[in-house]
Design a protein around this motif. Structure first.
Motif, PDB file in Angstrom:
ATOM      1  N   GLU A 170      10.987  61.900 -17.662  1.00 51.81           N
ATOM      2  CA  GLU A 170       9.725  62.385 -16.956  1.00 51.81           C
ATOM      3  C   GLU A 170       9.523  63.851 -17.487  1.00 51.81           C
ATOM      4  O   GLU A 170      10.526  64.789 -17.828  1.00 51.81           O
ATOM      5  CB  GLU A 170      10.178  62.756 -15.432  1.00 51.81           C
ATOM      6  CG  GLU A 170       9.084  63.264 -14.613  1.00 51.81           C
ATOM      7  CD  GLU A 170       9.375  62.988 -13.288  1.00 51.81           C
ATOM      8  OE1 GLU A 170      10.168  64.155 -12.937  1.00 51.81           O
ATOM      9  OE2 GLU A 170       8.968  62.271 -12.606  1.00 51.81           O
ATOM     10  N   SER A 171       8.332  64.227 -17.888  1.00 49.38           N
ATOM     11  CA  SER A 171       8.059  65.568 -18.622  1.00 49.38           C
ATOM     12  C   SER A 171       8.065  66.878 -17.416  1.00 49.38           C
ATOM     13  O   SER A 171       7.838  66.463 -16.117  1.00 49.38           O
ATOM     14  CB  SER A 171       6.689  65.528 -19.197  1.00 49.38           C
ATOM     15  OG  SER A 171       6.177  66.875 -19.433  1.00 49.38           O
ATOM     16  N   ASN A 172       8.393  67.652 -17.889  1.00 49.33           N
ATOM     17  CA  ASN A 172       8.406  68.886 -16.984  1.00 49.33           C
ATOM     18  C   ASN A 172       7.213  69.877 -17.043  1.00 49.33           C
ATOM     19  O   ASN A 172       7.044  70.698 -16.105  1.00 49.33           O
ATOM     20  CB  ASN A 172       9.575  70.099 -17.419  1.00 49.33           C
ATOM     21  CG  ASN A 172      11.163  69.597 -17.144  1.00 49.33           C
ATOM     22  OD1 ASN A 172      11.399  68.670 -16.311  1.00 49.33           O
ATOM     23  ND2 ASN A 172      12.096  69.923 -18.208  1.00 49.33           N
ATOM     24  N   PHE A 173       6.111  69.433 -17.639  1.00 47.08           N
ATOM     25  CA  PHE A 173       4.947  70.137 -17.664  1.00 47.08           C
ATOM     26  C   PHE A 173       3.995  69.395 -16.889  1.00 47.08           C
ATOM     27  O   PHE A 173       3.809  68.171 -16.736  1.00 47.08           O
ATOM     28  CB  PHE A 173       4.493  70.280 -19.156  1.00 47.08           C
ATOM     29  CG  PHE A 173       5.088  71.124 -19.908  1.00 47.08           C
ATOM     30  CD1 PHE A 173       4.689  72.407 -19.960  1.00 47.08           C
ATOM     31  CD2 PHE A 173       6.202  70.665 -20.882  1.00 47.08           C
ATOM     32  CE1 PHE A 173       5.485  73.624 -20.810  1.00 47.08           C
ATOM     33  CE2 PHE A 173       6.694  71.877 -21.670  1.00 47.08           C
ATOM     34  CZ  PHE A 173       6.450  72.944 -21.653  1.00 47.08           C
ATOM     35  N   SER A 174       3.058  70.013 -16.420  1.00 44.25           N
ATOM     36  CA  SER A 174       1.593  69.468 -15.605  1.00 44.25           C
ATOM     37  C   SER A 174       0.729  70.536 -16.182  1.00 44.25           C
ATOM     38  O   SER A 174       0.871  71.518 -16.154  1.00 44.25           O
ATOM     39  CB  SER A 174       1.775  69.542 -14.130  1.00 44.25           C
ATOM     40  OG  SER A 174       2.811  68.834 -13.691  1.00 44.25           O
ATOM     41  N   LEU A 175      -0.408  70.000 -16.096  1.00 43.86           N
ATOM     42  CA  LEU A 175      -1.673  70.574 -16.605  1.00 43.86           C
ATOM     43  C   LEU A 175      -2.805  70.363 -15.274  1.00 43.86           C
ATOM     44  O   LEU A 175      -2.982  69.103 -14.889  1.00 43.86           O
ATOM     45  CB  LEU A 175      -2.375  70.128 -17.907  1.00 43.86           C
ATOM     46  CG  LEU A 175      -3.612  70.805 -18.369  1.00 43.86           C
ATOM     47  CD1 LEU A 175      -3.186  72.459 -18.713  1.00 43.86           C
ATOM     48  CD2 LEU A 175      -3.932  70.288 -19.844  1.00 43.86           C
ATOM     49  N   GLY A 176      -3.317  71.520 -14.716  1.00 47.91           N
ATOM     50  CA  GLY A 176      -4.409  71.097 -13.683  1.00 47.91           C
ATOM     51  C   GLY A 176      -5.475  72.128 -13.901  1.00 47.91           C
ATOM     52  O   GLY A 176      -5.651  73.229 -14.689  1.00 47.91           O
ATOM     53  N   PHE A 177      -6.685  72.087 -13.031  1.00 47.45           N
ATOM     54  CA  PHE A 177      -7.640  72.930 -12.780  1.00 47.45           C
ATOM     55  C   PHE A 177      -7.833  73.235 -11.319  1.00 47.45           C
ATOM     56  O   PHE A 177      -7.639  72.270 -10.479  1.00 47.45           O
ATOM     57  CB  PHE A 177      -8.811  72.240 -13.161  1.00 47.45           C
ATOM     58  CG  PHE A 177     -10.328  72.760 -12.956  1.00 47.45           C
ATOM     59  CD1 PHE A 177     -10.642  73.856 -14.178  1.00 47.45           C
ATOM     60  CD2 PHE A 177     -11.149  72.455 -12.199  1.00 47.45           C
ATOM     61  CE1 PHE A 177     -11.758  74.560 -13.916  1.00 47.45           C
ATOM     62  CE2 PHE A 177     -12.215  73.045 -11.993  1.00 47.45           C
ATOM     63  CZ  PHE A 177     -12.689  74.204 -13.003  1.00 47.45           C
TER      64      PHE A 177
END
Length: 203
Positions: free
Chosen positions: A23-30
């Protein structure tokens, strides 16, 4: 500068995604939000803003999750001086400034906030969190409360999030203070209450 930082962060995300099999530790949002000043008799200030949110999970324990985030933001605001006595007679050209500042003004703010978030999961899909962030800002309009140019934006927020698959849907009330730390001739700043809505995706 902001564009270069975003390119570096996107590169780090790509490295992280390739390096991890799990599982990645990064998330991208708006996020989109809006708000207004706390009630007062001196000025009117309303704003709406758009943020890109890059989250990185630092640590996760049995009861809490700790994240840092970077938030490039553009803020569209309207401001008007209501109490012209706020501009005192000892101010140079005070009558001219009263006339200028009591007109409704459009303001653009360009912000790069960095924050720290503590999240408390509730069940498997929901969570509450507390977020604090601070960062540099450029404002394009002088008012009686703040000089044009460099300033800082400080935000304290609480939030609720619900997850579905890799997506997280967010609602976040916040309070925001903007000032220039005395670097400009005017530094009364703005204090606003805001609400924002967002979506993010785990990378």
């Amino acid at each position: 500068m902001t564009r270069k930082l975003l390119l570096v962060l996107l590169f780090l995300m790509a490295v992280e995604m390739n390096a991890q099999k799990g599982e990645s530790n990064f998330s991208l949002g708006f996020n989109y939000g809006f708000g207004s000043e706390f009630s007062n008799r001196n000025y009117m200030f309303t704003n709406q803003f758009y943020k890109v949110q890059l989250y990185y999970r630092l640590k996760e324990t049995k009861h809490f999750q700790y994240q840092i985030l970077v938030q490039p933001e553009i803020n569209f605001a309207e401001h008007q001086l209501l109490n012209f006595y706020f501009v005192k007679p000892d101010t140079p050209n005070y009558q001219q400034k009263r006339d200028e500042f009591t007109r409704l003004k459009d303001i653009r703010e360009y912000v790069l906030n960095c924050g720290f978030l503590v999240r408390k999961p509730i069940g498997k899909t929901c969570s509450f969190y507390v977020l604090g962030s601070i960062g540099p800002m450029i404002t394009d309009t002088e008012t009686e409360r703040m000089s044009k140019g460099f300033a800082f934006a400080d935000v304290l927020a609480v939030g609720f999030a619900a997850s579905y698959d890799k997506f997280k849907f967010d609602i976040r009330p916040s309070v925001r203070h903007v000032s220039n730390a005395g670097l400009g001739s005017s530094n009364a700043g703005y204090n606003t209450k805001n609400i924002e809505f967002g979506i993010s995706c785990q990378l």
